[in-house]
Design a protein around this motif. Sequence first.
Motif: not given
Lengths: 154, 489
Positions: B193-213
């Motif tokens: 809950a307290d972890k911060m993830v910086l997602c740079i590049g929200l194409g297919t892969g980046g967006a999918h990874a962000a949503i999965e996390l």
Amino acid sequence: MWTTDQRKRLVLEHEILQREGFDQFSVYINKATDTYYAAGTATANSGRRYQLHIPIPSGYPGERPPMYLIDPYPLRMANGNLVTSLGVSHLMHTLEPSSSGWAQICHWRTARWHSGIVLQKVFLKGLIWIEAYEQHLATGRPLAEFVLTMAERA
Amino acid sequence: MSINDPQRQMIQEAMKSIAERKPGRTKLVYDKTKRTIVAVSEGTQAPRALNITADDADMFAVATLSSRWLREHWPELKRDGSIAVALSSWDGGDALTQRDLGVQPAPSPEQGTVVLDERTAAPAGVAVRIVLAPTDGTRPDAATFLAPDGSFYRAAGRRTAGGDDQPIDVCFADVQPELATRRAGVLESTVLADKMVLCIGLGTGGAHAAIELAKCGVGRFTLVDRDRLSVGNVVRHPGGISQVGRLKVNVVRDLIHEKNPDAEVATHPVDVSYENQESIGQLVAQSDVVICGTDNRPSKLLINQLCIEAGVVAVYGGAFRRAYGGQVLRVRPKQSLCHQCFVAAMPDEASDVEISTSSDAEAVAYSDQPVAVEPGLSMDVLPIANLLTKLALLELLAGKQTSLSILKRDFDAPWYLWLNRPEPGTQYASWPPLSASTDEMTIHRWYGIYIERDPQCPVCGDFLSSIADGYGLDLTSLNELPASPRQES
């Protein structure tokens, strides 16, 4: 603006140029603006002289430095047209010209550049380009026929 | 029929089973001879009867309210006796979902009111009326609400539409606890809950990874991408056609909130370039892990440099051309190889990238030698995005004991290779078919590959000393640079 490592690297690159037989080129500092560039006069096998100019971008060495051929100016092709009129051209191995109209030599594309490449290698590519350009002037054939697509490895 | 009538008890039991969608000892059937519903023992053959299923019994619309919202507004409800609630109406009114539950409202809004007294009428124009009646709380179900004062209430609803007044089922959703319960088998609910993830590049892969996390419970995101969602993106991107034209950071922010409503999401619709490296560097320094889903080398190398400087772990994912395969690189600063080490050691692999947009193509094309845009299929990008996510997750869980800790043994290599197909013209073209090989490399398997860090790397190593040594130079006694003989730079 510049990190200590960037400044050290540019000093080192200048020293490499001087010691490795590239002393027709130097890295300069413009103290008034605290900017750097590398420049010098390349002499072709024919004896013709060409001035090369590399402004060092603030992100160097991570950011690719452009290499311009600033003299002769304007630079013309065998058919008399300006080299800069081609823009980004595979046949002539050129990239976008500068705003002042200098032709930009394609040494490494941005997509292939990395910080392991040193200015000595960039100038070497400039020298190769100039020899190929002279062959183009002599034959009218595209410059790309005289140089392979430049390899990535530094 | 008395209350103790066995048939009545069987009907009650059967209806409970149907309501809970669980098999019971009795079942309901429609007896065609008697022309009425009767209960029979499970397994009884009733030739002149029609079985009644849970789907037949699911007759009412369902209104879903947020427990948290009602707890927060409880004093207001107690004071005024009623409180307005905004609902999204889905599927012609079959589902009424409180808008506070999610970020994406249905095209048809509906107004409701929650009241404490059955005699309180709904205001004019309000179609849904939900009555909370006190109950003892001994048999709580989805319609039971536990008020902040410890008392239990049971909700019953009615909806007026087109002159009809219909009962509706009401259920309460306690979003975070319910989501956490679903993850609890593998992840402790609060670990991320307290972890911060910086997602740079929200194409297919980046967006999918962000949503999965977000689904895993990561609570803080910073999203960086300057692009907008285009129609062409939709065949691969989690964002849909109704989102076309929106900034990808906003599309993904909303999708994250759909999965983890409490997540803090900051958005930065900017390019990753040397012009803004300072601001991107600040974002990197605030992060626990950086996920790099950009599709060009300059941005990857800049992110690499910033992550090495900040000591932040980064995970890089990318598809090969037309997504015939892909790779994932995990960089632990100064411990494993960095992206610069990788491009220097593996130039061909580092240059094998998918050309999925016109800007990707422009970066490598010449005016006299165009490059075609050739994106791969979504299904071929997702395996790469999944491993990208898993490696990022393992980094976020570093030092925590979870069921996933065992994976640290399996995912200890820095570089991972995946092939979707043995692409002609590549070194993988002659790989044997899946069915013919158990010990040779084949498609559809992950390969973890060890590559040593380059101690002379210009980003993570001591490049200056090593190159000085190589040229026989002493770094401590170099001359100053000559001053510019000209005035301009």
